[in-house]
Write a protein that holds these residues in place. Structure first.
Motif, PDB file in Angstrom:
ATOM      1  N   PHE A  20       0.773  -0.950   0.107  1.00 24.93           N
ATOM      2  CA  PHE A  20      -0.040   0.332  -0.262  1.00 24.93           C
ATOM      3  C   PHE A  20       1.087   1.096   0.026  1.00 24.93           C
ATOM      4  O   PHE A  20       2.195   1.007   0.229  1.00 24.93           O
ATOM      5  N   VAL A  21       0.418   2.063  -1.076  1.00 23.31           N
ATOM      6  CA  VAL A  21       1.272   3.188  -1.117  1.00 23.31           C
ATOM      7  C   VAL A  21       0.642   4.485  -0.655  1.00 23.31           C
ATOM      8  O   VAL A  21      -0.292   5.102  -1.244  1.00 23.31           O
ATOM      9  N   GLY A  22       1.575   5.178  -0.018  1.00 22.23           N
ATOM     10  CA  GLY A  22       0.787   6.523   0.269  1.00 22.23           C
ATOM     11  C   GLY A  22      -0.425   6.750   0.627  1.00 22.23           C
ATOM     12  O   GLY A  22      -0.872   6.258   1.512  1.00 22.23           O
ATOM     13  N   ARG A  23      -1.431   7.664   1.060  1.00 17.56           N
ATOM     14  CA  ARG A  23      -2.428   7.828   0.960  1.00 17.56           C
ATOM     15  C   ARG A  23      -2.149   7.835   2.464  1.00 17.56           C
ATOM     16  O   ARG A  23      -3.631   8.517   3.251  1.00 17.56           O
ATOM     17  N   ARG A  24      -1.757   9.120   3.057  1.00 14.72           N
ATOM     18  CA  ARG A  24      -1.369   9.072   4.506  1.00 14.72           C
ATOM     19  C   ARG A  24      -2.608  10.251   5.231  1.00 14.72           C
ATOM     20  O   ARG A  24      -3.796   9.801   6.377  1.00 14.72           O
ATOM     21  N   GLN A  25      -2.601  11.427   4.338  1.00 10.74           N
ATOM     22  CA  GLN A  25      -3.530  12.139   4.915  1.00 10.74           C
ATOM     23  C   GLN A  25      -5.233  11.187   5.244  1.00 10.74           C
ATOM     24  O   GLN A  25      -6.167  11.790   5.560  1.00 10.74           O
ATOM     25  N   GLU A  26      -4.976  10.825   3.563  1.00  7.83           N
ATOM     26  CA  GLU A  26      -6.701  10.728   3.888  1.00  7.83           C
ATOM     27  C   GLU A  26      -7.040   9.304   4.947  1.00  7.83           C
ATOM     28  O   GLU A  26      -8.347   8.942   5.403  1.00  7.83           O
ATOM     29  N   VAL A  27      -6.415   8.764   5.155  1.00  4.44           N
ATOM     30  CA  VAL A  27      -5.992   6.796   5.846  1.00  4.44           C
ATOM     31  C   VAL A  27      -6.509   7.927   7.559  1.00  4.44           C
ATOM     32  O   VAL A  27      -6.950   7.687   8.124  1.00  4.44           O
ATOM     33  N   ALA A  28      -5.643   8.988   8.175  1.00  4.90           N
ATOM     34  CA  ALA A  28      -5.800   9.651   9.277  1.00  4.90           C
ATOM     35  C   ALA A  28      -7.326  10.475   9.198  1.00  4.90           C
ATOM     36  O   ALA A  28      -8.009  10.235  10.286  1.00  4.90           O
ATOM     37  N   GLU A  29      -7.815  11.308   7.841  1.00  6.78           N
ATOM     38  CA  GLU A  29      -8.573  11.127   8.388  1.00  6.78           C
ATOM     39  C   GLU A  29     -10.069  11.373   8.162  1.00  6.78           C
ATOM     40  O   GLU A  29     -10.479  10.664   9.113  1.00  6.78           O
ATOM     41  N   VAL A  30      -9.950   9.804   7.717  1.00 10.11           N
ATOM     42  CA  VAL A  30     -10.992   8.615   7.880  1.00 10.11           C
ATOM     43  C   VAL A  30     -11.160   7.170   9.033  1.00 10.11           C
ATOM     44  O   VAL A  30     -12.103   7.428   9.328  1.00 10.11           O
ATOM     45  N   ARG A  31     -10.057   7.623   9.476  1.00  5.03           N
ATOM     46  CA  ARG A  31      -9.510   7.271  10.690  1.00  5.03           C
ATOM     47  C   ARG A  31     -10.029   8.039  11.232  1.00  5.03           C
ATOM     48  O   ARG A  31     -11.013   7.499  13.303  1.00  5.03           O
ATOM     49  N   SER A  32     -10.138   9.125  11.463  1.00  7.24           N
ATOM     50  CA  SER A  32     -10.862  10.515  12.483  1.00  7.24           C
ATOM     51  C   SER A  32     -12.135  10.429  12.319  1.00  7.24           C
ATOM     52  O   SER A  32     -12.677  10.689  13.227  1.00  7.24           O
ATOM     53  N   LEU A  33     -12.747  10.477  10.768  1.00  8.38           N
ATOM     54  CA  LEU A  33     -13.683  10.483  10.942  1.00  8.38           C
ATOM     55  C   LEU A  33     -14.300   9.171  11.451  1.00  8.38           C
ATOM     56  O   LEU A  33     -16.023   9.139  12.228  1.00  8.38           O
ATOM     57  N   LEU A  34     -13.793   8.079  11.825  1.00 11.65           N
ATOM     58  CA  LEU A  34     -14.808   6.579  12.359  1.00 11.65           C
ATOM     59  C   LEU A  34     -14.699   7.143  13.708  1.00 11.65           C
ATOM     60  O   LEU A  34     -15.564   6.473  13.652  1.00 11.65           O
ATOM     61  N   SER A  35     -14.540   7.567  13.746  1.00 14.71           N
ATOM     62  CA  SER A  35     -14.057   7.672  15.791  1.00 14.71           C
ATOM     63  C   SER A  35     -15.267   8.444  16.189  1.00 14.71           C
ATOM     64  O   SER A  35     -15.905   8.628  17.202  1.00 14.71           O
ATOM     65  N   ALA A  36     -15.715   9.156  15.080  1.00 15.60           N
ATOM     66  CA  ALA A  36     -16.828  10.250  15.451  1.00 15.60           C
ATOM     67  C   ALA A  36     -18.048  10.030  15.010  1.00 15.60           C
ATOM     68  O   ALA A  36     -19.130  10.299  15.247  1.00 15.60           O
ATOM     69  N   SER A  37     -17.984   9.348  13.135  1.00 18.49           N
ATOM     70  CA  SER A  37     -19.272   9.346  12.914  1.00 18.49           C
ATOM     71  C   SER A  37     -18.897   7.482  13.453  1.00 18.49           C
ATOM     72  O   SER A  37     -18.332   6.953  12.986  1.00 18.49           O
ATOM     73  N   ARG A  38     -20.268   7.041  13.098  1.00 20.45           N
ATOM     74  CA  ARG A  38     -20.519   6.198  12.874  1.00 20.45           C
ATOM     75  C   ARG A  38     -20.777   5.306  11.687  1.00 20.45           C
ATOM     76  O   ARG A  38     -20.232   4.107  11.385  1.00 20.45           O
ATOM     77  N   ALA A  39     -20.671   5.874  10.187  1.00 21.22           N
ATOM     78  CA  ALA A  39     -21.194   5.546   8.836  1.00 21.22           C
ATOM     79  C   ALA A  39     -20.058   6.297   8.054  1.00 21.22           C
ATOM     80  O   ALA A  39     -20.495   7.841   8.224  1.00 21.22           O
ATOM     81  N   VAL A  40     -19.089   5.855   7.304  1.00 20.00           N
ATOM     82  CA  VAL A  40     -17.870   7.044   6.277  1.00 20.00           C
ATOM     83  C   VAL A  40     -18.454   5.776   4.946  1.00 20.00           C
ATOM     84  O   VAL A  40     -18.394   4.659   5.607  1.00 20.00           O
ATOM     85  N   THR A  41     -18.807   6.664   3.957  1.00 27.69           N
ATOM     86  CA  THR A  41     -19.076   6.133   2.518  1.00 27.69           C
ATOM     87  C   THR A  41     -17.258   6.718   1.915  1.00 27.69           C
ATOM     88  O   THR A  41     -17.596   7.695   1.435  1.00 27.69           O
ATOM     89  N   LEU A  42     -16.842   6.177   1.294  1.00 23.03           N
ATOM     90  CA  LEU A  42     -15.719   7.226  -0.182  1.00 23.03           C
ATOM     91  C   LEU A  42     -16.336   6.926  -1.047  1.00 23.03           C
ATOM     92  O   LEU A  42     -16.396   5.885  -1.561  1.00 23.03           O
ATOM     93  N   THR A  43     -16.153   7.393  -1.720  1.00 22.31           N
ATOM     94  CA  THR A  43     -17.547   7.540  -2.932  1.00 22.31           C
ATOM     95  C   THR A  43     -15.945   8.163  -4.050  1.00 22.31           C
ATOM     96  O   THR A  43     -14.510   8.468  -3.043  1.00 22.31           O
ATOM     97  N   GLY A  44     -16.031   8.130  -5.324  1.00 22.74           N
ATOM     98  CA  GLY A  44     -15.137   8.533  -6.177  1.00 22.74           C
ATOM     99  C   GLY A  44     -14.695   7.099  -7.428  1.00 22.74           C
ATOM    100  O   GLY A  44     -15.885   6.204  -7.617  1.00 22.74           O
ATOM    101  N   VAL A  45     -14.603   7.437  -8.718  1.00 19.27           N
ATOM    102  CA  VAL A  45     -14.911   7.288 -10.361  1.00 19.27           C
ATOM    103  C   VAL A  45     -14.159   5.766 -10.133  1.00 19.27           C
ATOM    104  O   VAL A  45     -13.299   5.821  -8.804  1.00 19.27           O
ATOM    105  N   GLY A  46     -13.803   4.826 -10.819  1.00 20.92           N
ATOM    106  CA  GLY A  46     -13.587   3.492 -10.466  1.00 20.92           C
ATOM    107  C   GLY A  46     -12.308   3.340 -10.833  1.00 20.92           C
ATOM    108  O   GLY A  46     -11.074   4.223 -11.309  1.00 20.92           O
ATOM    109  N   GLY A  47     -11.469   2.943 -10.194  1.00 18.96           N
ATOM    110  CA  GLY A  47      -9.536   2.240 -10.151  1.00 18.96           C
ATOM    111  C   GLY A  47      -9.432   3.841  -8.920  1.00 18.96           C
ATOM    112  O   GLY A  47      -7.677   4.035  -9.372  1.00 18.96           O
TER     113      GLY A  47
END
Length: 784
Positions: A20-47
């Motif tokens: 797994f390469v990079g995405r440190r900021q995104e990983v930290a953001e989603v981890r933080s959101l999961l601690s505060a929110s019970r449902a997180v949806t990652l959206t984006g194009v295929g690939g």
């Protein structure tokens, strides 16, 4: 494939096949959101990397979720009504009879703390939203992380857009070729690191240097930073230089329908790259890509050879073509204990299906796929009573998505109901020993409701459906099915059908407190299966007869029935029914006060049902071990085992599933243990058992040393293709014993010993007993 055992604190995430390469900021953001929110949806194009990001987050937050992190893959799900069942399967839950899967999920999760990753929700967005909302409302300790091309739209959902990796040195610089060095920190940019790592996997020693940095920046810019695009492009370096790669991208490849109005630029970019990957394949490789897209989940080489050969592609060509598609990153290699499988990214699979439809070959390939899995199911049924049960069970677990797709296809085509019903019946032991009894019942129900099904096929399906109904505690449903089964058997003069009707009618009688009647039914079933030459039915009848005689206090008859069952199993080198026979005999020996022998039989039975993944069987054997512990005055151990059972039976959905007449023994064990320890002490020990991770709980039940790998983990660590009995015989061969001496040592027939030795030689690829001895010695030197 899951990487550890079910129950307790679990790991339902697949192994990473690439870094797994990079995405440190995104990983930290989603981890933080999961601690505060019970449902997180990652959206984006295929690939864009939604699934990889979700899995990385799941791995990093494991410790925060006592009851595990679970991946639920939805890309191959074609039937929306199965959504709740698929989630239950991912959590390793047996469906409880009469309880809708969604309600069972809610009840199971109510007091648990876990994270569920719902992957590829877009095609089932409304259903996923409804399920997520219901589960979150019922289970306060639950978190949901979803991936989708668009938001699901339920209250409390927090949407996080997943963007392509930023172009190194800034978008403008990258688009112009990145200037001198492409800016400070160029080599550390996520997109550059991803390109370099994937390039090194095909060109060892590849590095981003002053000579190629400008070209690499331009390649990434042309791909809009899409991770899938970068990975596919990097794989081209096997045959191209970075400059040639850029020239190909700049040359403007044909983009079929991707220029249509409303298609986003990044969708066109990805489509463009997939088309380029397609163009770089040979004609035969492209055709294999198209044909392999009919598989759901993954496939192995044998399946590819059987389904994908034909016009243009010969069976002998498939291996080289598969290697070519792996080299081009169209197929992803996955290593399993019993061989290699291949998976296609969903974006590439959908593209392959489009091209297959354009060629007009989809109906033919779907039929080949159905035919292959119908035959696989028939082979499984033929080998279900024999030495290869664990291997078969593991294989069908990995093929479950393909089996489901084949069944769906059978019932979707005119006149296919008979094939579908026969296949669903052949898979009976898959439904039972896996986590799918409810799904198995549903496929059987569909087939039994259809017309044009031969009577013999219908009769066999009726008793199979009745057994699944009994496992789910649906006694009235089972009784109705057995009445119809008996009628078919009498009409056709089929002894086997009537014998199965007797067997399961006996189970109902036992369930309803009529043990004398049950014993009479089991005896008729035994005689019928003997006449029909059905070893499976005979073993099942003898296990039940053992328990009935034991319950009635007829010790001699109980022991005789168990010993006959063990002889039948030994003759066929069968393990699953043997484990149940040992447990049934253990129950009788426990009643007679032979606690040592009873405990040993319980541990032997548990060792096999654990390896098979048969959770009801695990529950039954742990019950026996709890009873023997209490009878021996080991009350703390008994209390902890009762706590283990709380989790096992909760996952199964029905305490003592199929063995309800033993409930009195469980209650007696609980009563004497509570009295011995006192209320506070009993509850404390029971909670300790309930909190044990599943693998540790079973190691505790087996009284194994802590830290010893269990189940699949132990098999992987030992890297041995041999069964437990075969390992035992291999060690005797290494000691220099002849087949006759091995047979005498293990109290088995000499021809059985000879068969074991032949299988050991075949599995290990050896030609002499000396090679076996050397292999055993090497395992000993390496600590295996």
């Amino acid at each position: 494939m899951t990487t550890s055992s079910p129950g307790g604190r679990l790991d339902g995430l697949p192994a990473e096949t690439t870094s797994f390469v990079g995405r440190r900021q995104e990983v930290a953001e989603v981890r933080s959101l999961l601690s505060a929110s019970r449902a997180v949806t990652l959206t984006g194009v295929g690939g864009v990397g939604k699934t990889r990001l979700a899995l990385r987050v799941g791995r990093e937050v494991r410790r925060a979720f006592r009851d595990g992190v679970w991946l639920v893959e939805l890309a191959a799900l074609e039937t929306p009504g199965l959504l709740a069942r698929v989630v239950a399967e991912a959590l390793r839950l047996h469906e409880a009879g009469g309880t809708p899967p969604l309600r069972q999920l809610a009840e199971y999760l109510r007091d648990r703390q876990c994270l569920i990753i719902l992957d590829n929700c877009e095609q089932l967005a409304a259903e996923c939203a409804e399920l997520a909302e219901a589960l979150l409302r019922a289970a306060p300790g639950l978190r949901i992380l979803a991936t989708s091309r668009h938001v699901l739209g339920f209250p409390g959902e927090c949407a996080v857009p997943v963007l392509p990796l930023p172009a190194p040195g800034g978008a403008e610089d990258a688009a112009e070729g990145a200037g001198e060095g492409a800016g400070e920190g160029f080599d550390e940019a996520d997109a550059v690191r991803l390109f370099a790592e994937r390039a090194r996997s095909v060109v060892p020693g590849f590095a981003v240097t002053d000579a190629n940095r400008e070209v690499v920046a331009a390649v990434i810019a042309r791909l809009d930073g899409l991770p899938l695009g970068i990975e596919l492009a990097a794989a081209r370096l096997r045959a191209l230089s970075p400059r040639q790669l850029l020239d190909r991208l700049d040359g403007g490849l044909r983009v079929l329908d991707s220029r249509a109005a409303g298609v986003a630029p990044r969708h066109r970019t990805l489509r463009n790259l997939i088309e380029w990957s397609h163009a770089l394949c040979s004609e035969e490789e492209r055709l294999l890509w198209h044909r392999a897209s009919v598989f759901a989940g993954s496939l192995d080489l044998q399946a590819a050879e059987s389904v994908c050969c034909g016009t243009v592609i010969g069976r002998e060509d498939v291996l080289d073509l598969v290697i070519g598609l792996v080299d081009k990153s169209v197929l992803i290699r996955e290593d399993h204990a019993d061989g290699v499988r291949y998976r296609m990214l969903e974006t590439l699979r959908q593209y392959g299906l489009e091209r297959l439809r354009e060629r007009g070959e989809e109906p033919e390939l779907r039929e080949r796929h159905r035919g292959y899995y119908r035959e696989l199911a028939a082979r499984f049924r033929a080998g279900a009573f024999g030495p290869d049960q664990v291997a078969w069970s593991a294989r069908l677990q990995r093929e479950h998505a393909n089996l489901r797709a084949a069944l769906h296809g059978c019932f979707a085509v005119p006149g296919g109901a008979a094939d579908g019903l026969s296949m669903a019946t052949d898979l009976l032991y898959h439904w039972i020993t896996g986590y799918y009894p409810g799904e198995g019942r549903e496929w059987l129900r569909r087939g039994l409701a259809a017309g044009g099904v031969p009577e013999r096929v219908r009769g066999r399906a009726l008793w199979a459906a009745a057994w699944l109904a009994l496992i789910q505690a649906d006694v009235p449903g089972a009784a109705a099915l057995l009445g119809r089964c008996r009628a078919v058997g009498e009409r056709l003069g089929e002894v086997s059908l009537c014998a199965y009707a007797d067997l399961f009618t006996g189970m109902i009688a036992m369930w309803e407190g009529r043990p004398d009647e049950a014993a009479a039914c089991y005896e008729r079933a035994r005689q019928g299966h003997r006449r029909a030459g059905d070893a499976t039915g005979l073993a099942l009848s003898l296990v039940r007869l053992t328990l009935a005689w034991s319950f009635l206090g007829r010790a001699r008859e109980a022991v005789e029935a168990a010993e006959e069952c063990l002889r039948v199993c030994e003759e066929h080198e069968e393990g699953w029914h043997r484990a149940y026979a040992e447990t049934a005999l253990g129950v009788e020996l426990w009643r007679q006060g032979e606690l040592g022998r009873a405990g040993e039989l319980g541990r032997r039975g548990l060792d096999f049902t654990r390896r098979l993944g048969d959770r009801p069987g695990v529950g039954l054997t742990v019950e026996l071990l709890a009873w023997t512990a209490a009878s021996a005055g080991r009350f703390r151990r008994a209390a902890r085992l009762l706590g283990v059972l709380d989790g096992v039976w909760s996952a199964v959905g029905a305490p003592l599933s199929g063995f309800g007449h033993l409930a009195g023994y469980h209650e007696g064990c609980e009563r004497v243990t509570r009295e011995a320890l006192g209320e506070a002490g009993f509850l404390a020990e029971r909670r300790r058992g309930a909190r044990l991770p599943y693998g540790e709980a079973l190691a505790y039940a087996l009284e194994e040393p802590q830290g010893e790998p269990q189940g699949e983990e132990r098999s992987a660590a030992c890297a041995s293709p041999l069964t437990r009995r075969e390992l035992e015989i291999a060690r005797l061969v290494a000691r220099g014993l002849t087949n006759k001496e091995i047979a005498a040592s293990l109290v088995i027939a000499q021809r059985t010993a000879e068969g074991h030795v032949e299988r050991i030689l075949t599995k290990l690829g050896f030609v002499s007993r000396a090679q076996i001895a050397g292999w055993v010695g090497e395992r000993g030197r390496t600590g295996e």
